[in-house]
Design a protein around this motif. Structure first.
Motif, PDB file in Angstrom:
ATOM      1  N   LEU A   1       0.836  -1.202   0.000  1.00 45.69           N
ATOM      2  CA  LEU A   1       0.000   0.000   0.000  1.00 45.69           C
ATOM      3  C   LEU A   1       0.872   1.252   0.000  1.00 45.69           C
ATOM      4  O   LEU A   1       0.594   2.224  -0.717  1.00 45.69           O
ATOM      5  CB  LEU A   1      -0.928  -0.008   1.216  1.00 45.69           C
ATOM      6  N   TRP A   2       1.934   1.225   0.794  1.00 47.47           N
ATOM      7  CA  TRP A   2       2.805   2.398   0.887  1.00 47.47           C
ATOM      8  C   TRP A   2       3.502   2.671  -0.444  1.00 47.47           C
ATOM      9  O   TRP A   2       3.517   3.801  -0.932  1.00 47.47           O
ATOM     10  CB  TRP A   2       3.835   2.194   1.996  1.00 47.47           C
ATOM     11  N   VAL A   3       4.079   1.629  -1.047  1.00 47.67           N
ATOM     12  CA  VAL A   3       4.822   1.857  -2.288  1.00 47.67           C
ATOM     13  C   VAL A   3       3.880   2.238  -3.426  1.00 47.67           C
ATOM     14  O   VAL A   3       4.277   2.944  -4.361  1.00 47.67           O
ATOM     15  CB  VAL A   3       5.690   0.633  -2.646  1.00 47.67           C
ATOM     16  N   ALA A   4       2.616   1.813  -3.329  1.00 47.93           N
ATOM     17  CA  ALA A   4       1.624   2.190  -4.334  1.00 47.93           C
ATOM     18  C   ALA A   4       1.095   3.602  -4.114  1.00 47.93           C
ATOM     19  O   ALA A   4       0.335   4.115  -4.943  1.00 47.93           O
ATOM     20  CB  ALA A   4       0.466   1.197  -4.323  1.00 47.93           C
ATOM     21  N   GLY A   5       1.475   4.215  -2.998  1.00 46.43           N
ATOM     22  CA  GLY A   5       1.037   5.579  -2.725  1.00 46.43           C
ATOM     23  C   GLY A   5      -0.393   5.680  -2.247  1.00 46.43           C
ATOM     24  O   GLY A   5      -1.029   6.729  -2.398  1.00 46.43           O
ATOM     25  N   ILE A   6      -0.909   4.603  -1.653  1.00 46.64           N
ATOM     26  CA  ILE A   6      -2.309   4.577  -1.219  1.00 46.64           C
ATOM     27  C   ILE A   6      -2.384   4.822   0.285  1.00 46.64           C
ATOM     28  O   ILE A   6      -1.880   4.026   1.083  1.00 46.64           O
ATOM     29  CB  ILE A   6      -2.965   3.233  -1.575  1.00 46.64           C
ATOM     30  N   ALA A   7      -2.999   5.919   0.667  1.00 47.41           N
ATOM     31  CA  ALA A   7      -3.206   6.221   2.081  1.00 47.41           C
ATOM     32  C   ALA A   7      -4.465   5.512   2.570  1.00 47.41           C
ATOM     33  O   ALA A   7      -5.451   5.387   1.834  1.00 47.41           O
ATOM     34  CB  ALA A   7      -3.333   7.722   2.293  1.00 47.41           C
ATOM     35  N   VAL A   8      -4.413   5.044   3.804  1.00 43.89           N
ATOM     36  CA  VAL A   8      -5.551   4.344   4.400  1.00 43.89           C
ATOM     37  C   VAL A   8      -5.809   4.906   5.793  1.00 43.89           C
ATOM     38  O   VAL A   8      -4.969   5.594   6.379  1.00 43.89           O
ATOM     39  CB  VAL A   8      -5.291   2.823   4.512  1.00 43.89           C
ATOM     40  N   GLU A   9      -6.988   4.595   6.315  1.00 41.53           N
ATOM     41  CA  GLU A   9      -7.244   4.804   7.736  1.00 41.53           C
ATOM     42  C   GLU A   9      -6.802   3.533   8.447  1.00 41.53           C
ATOM     43  O   GLU A   9      -7.371   2.462   8.226  1.00 41.53           O
ATOM     44  CB  GLU A   9      -8.722   5.063   8.008  1.00 41.53           C
ATOM     45  N   LEU A  10      -5.773   3.646   9.262  1.00 41.10           N
ATOM     46  CA  LEU A  10      -5.219   2.474   9.932  1.00 41.10           C
ATOM     47  C   LEU A  10      -5.949   2.204  11.238  1.00 41.10           C
ATOM     48  O   LEU A  10      -6.123   3.111  12.064  1.00 41.10           O
ATOM     49  CB  LEU A  10      -3.731   2.680  10.225  1.00 41.10           C
ATOM     50  N   ARG A  11      -6.356   0.956  11.416  1.00 40.25           N
ATOM     51  CA  ARG A  11      -6.961   0.523  12.670  1.00 40.25           C
ATOM     52  C   ARG A  11      -6.112  -0.617  13.222  1.00 40.25           C
ATOM     53  O   ARG A  11      -6.197  -1.759  12.758  1.00 40.25           O
ATOM     54  CB  ARG A  11      -8.407   0.082  12.458  1.00 40.25           C
ATOM     55  N   GLU A  12      -5.259  -0.278  14.180  1.00 39.60           N
ATOM     56  CA  GLU A  12      -4.387  -1.270  14.805  1.00 39.60           C
ATOM     57  C   GLU A  12      -5.229  -2.204  15.672  1.00 39.60           C
ATOM     58  O   GLU A  12      -6.060  -1.758  16.475  1.00 39.60           O
ATOM     59  CB  GLU A  12      -3.323  -0.572  15.652  1.00 39.60           C
ATOM     60  N   VAL A  13      -5.010  -3.498  15.506  1.00 43.40           N
ATOM     61  CA  VAL A  13      -5.807  -4.510  16.195  1.00 43.40           C
ATOM     62  C   VAL A  13      -4.978  -5.167  17.289  1.00 43.40           C
ATOM     63  O   VAL A  13      -3.840  -5.587  17.049  1.00 43.40           O
ATOM     64  CB  VAL A  13      -6.303  -5.577  15.199  1.00 43.40           C
ATOM     65  N   LYS A  14      -5.539  -5.252  18.472  1.00 40.43           N
ATOM     66  CA  LYS A  14      -4.953  -6.063  19.534  1.00 40.43           C
ATOM     67  C   LYS A  14      -5.530  -7.462  19.393  1.00 40.43           C
ATOM     68  O   LYS A  14      -6.739  -7.664  19.540  1.00 40.43           O
ATOM     69  CB  LYS A  14      -5.287  -5.475  20.908  1.00 40.43           C
ATOM     70  N   LEU A  15      -4.679  -8.436  19.092  1.00 39.25           N
ATOM     71  CA  LEU A  15      -5.183  -9.761  18.741  1.00 39.25           C
ATOM     72  C   LEU A  15      -5.924 -10.427  19.891  1.00 39.25           C
ATOM     73  O   LEU A  15      -6.817 -11.252  19.663  1.00 39.25           O
ATOM     74  CB  LEU A  15      -4.027 -10.641  18.262  1.00 39.25           C
ATOM     75  N   ALA A  16      -5.575 -10.068  21.119  1.00 39.24           N
ATOM     76  CA  ALA A  16      -6.254 -10.661  22.273  1.00 39.24           C
ATOM     77  C   ALA A  16      -7.590  -9.992  22.569  1.00 39.24           C
ATOM     78  O   ALA A  16      -8.357 -10.485  23.407  1.00 39.24           O
ATOM     79  CB  ALA A  16      -5.360 -10.580  23.503  1.00 39.24           C
ATOM     80  N   ALA A  17      -7.865  -8.881  21.906  1.00 40.16           N
ATOM     81  CA  ALA A  17      -9.123  -8.158  22.138  1.00 40.16           C
ATOM     82  C   ALA A  17      -9.543  -7.492  20.830  1.00 40.16           C
ATOM     83  O   ALA A  17      -9.548  -6.266  20.701  1.00 40.16           O
ATOM     84  CB  ALA A  17      -8.953  -7.131  23.248  1.00 40.16           C
ATOM     85  N   LYS A  18      -9.895  -8.314  19.856  1.00 38.71           N
ATOM     86  CA  LYS A  18     -10.226  -7.792  18.530  1.00 38.71           C
ATOM     87  C   LYS A  18     -11.516  -6.976  18.578  1.00 38.71           C
ATOM     88  O   LYS A  18     -12.485  -7.380  19.226  1.00 38.71           O
ATOM     89  CB  LYS A  18     -10.383  -8.947  17.540  1.00 38.71           C
ATOM     90  N   PRO A  19     -11.546  -5.850  17.893  1.00 36.38           N
ATOM     91  CA  PRO A  19     -12.774  -5.051  17.885  1.00 36.38           C
ATOM     92  C   PRO A  19     -13.872  -5.778  17.119  1.00 36.38           C
ATOM     93  O   PRO A  19     -13.598  -6.447  16.115  1.00 36.38           O
ATOM     94  CB  PRO A  19     -12.349  -3.769  17.164  1.00 36.38           C
ATOM     95  N   PRO A  20     -15.113  -5.674  17.569  1.00 33.74           N
ATOM     96  CA  PRO A  20     -16.204  -6.375  16.870  1.00 33.74           C
ATOM     97  C   PRO A  20     -16.356  -5.925  15.426  1.00 33.74           C
ATOM     98  O   PRO A  20     -16.822  -6.697  14.584  1.00 33.74           O
ATOM     99  CB  PRO A  20     -17.438  -6.032  17.707  1.00 33.74           C
ATOM    100  N   GLU A  21     -15.945  -4.703  15.119  1.00 37.64           N
ATOM    101  CA  GLU A  21     -16.062  -4.206  13.745  1.00 37.64           C
ATOM    102  C   GLU A  21     -15.242  -5.047  12.767  1.00 37.64           C
ATOM    103  O   GLU A  21     -15.602  -5.169  11.595  1.00 37.64           O
ATOM    104  CB  GLU A  21     -15.612  -2.744  13.676  1.00 37.64           C
TER     105      GLU A  21
END
Length: 217
Positions: A23-43
């Protein structure tokens, strides 16, 4: 203003690393949502029932939940360094199949008690040996060119790099003592690259209601 794609990621996950690099080398910006694997967000499970990272949600709600598919999608939008020219399916399949199988059992032998059959130490070292055999083949290949497909990095290099990094870091002293001069040099080039530094900042785990984090060049 159109919202960017959303990327569910985990900083140290090798699958997520390679997706972020593409994604970075392609120049594509994203909204990053860091996930804690032990407490994954329901989304995360709502958009991808398997709830593993990475997951990319596009502006039209299309969900891409395989790292290679994210890489190929990103590079299909923009491939300034011609990474797709090195989309070597056989190399990537050996990494994602046999090598990953042995890596998991070398790094996390406690997760496989039935396979270890009461001898975790021997089980772990057996899988380290099998993983090393894959790297020895790569070392021969890298003795003929600086990167896996030629003289510059391509998709194959980026697809394999995070997993070889993980294998090396499991016991770095042992890894550095092996006869893998070309793999070791190749790995160090990736580790020292501005691209790797760019995709490895630390973020707190995302929760609903948090301010968006823009991630991209």
């Amino acid at each position: 203003m159109t919202s960017p794609p959303i990327l569910y990621s985990f900083r140290r996950c090798p699958y997520a690393m390679r997706a972020r690099m593409a994604l970075w080398v392609a120049g594509i910006a994203v909204e990053l949502r860091e996930v804690k694997l032990a407490a994954k967000p329901p989304e995360l499970a709502q958009v991808s029932p398997k709830a593993t990272v990475p997951v990319l949600v596009l502006q039209d709600s299309t969900v891409i939940d395989e790292s290679l598919a994210i890489m190929r999608w990103a590079l299909a939008q923009h491939d300034p360094e011609q990474w797709l020219a090195g989309d070597d399916a056989a190399l990537i399949a050996r990494n994602d199949g046999p090598f990953k199988h042995h890596l998991d059992r070398y790094k996390y032998p406690h997760r496989y008690p039935d396979e270890a059959a009461g001898d975790e130490a021997t089980f772990r070292l057996d899988h380290r040996t099998h993983g090393l055999s894959v790297l020895l083949d790569l070392d021969v290949r890298l003795g003929m060119s600086a990167y896996l497909i030629g003289d510059r990095p391509t998709l194959a290099d980026i697809a394999l790099f995070p997993f070889i990094r993980q294998f090396a870091n499991t016991d770095r002293d042992w890894f550095d003592a092996q006869g893998l001069p070309h793999v070791q040099e190749w790995l160090e080039r990736h580790l020292a690259s501005p691209l790797f530094a760019a995709i490895m900042p630390k973020f707190a785990p995302w929760q609903s209601g948090d301010a968006p984090i823009r991630f991209g060049p």
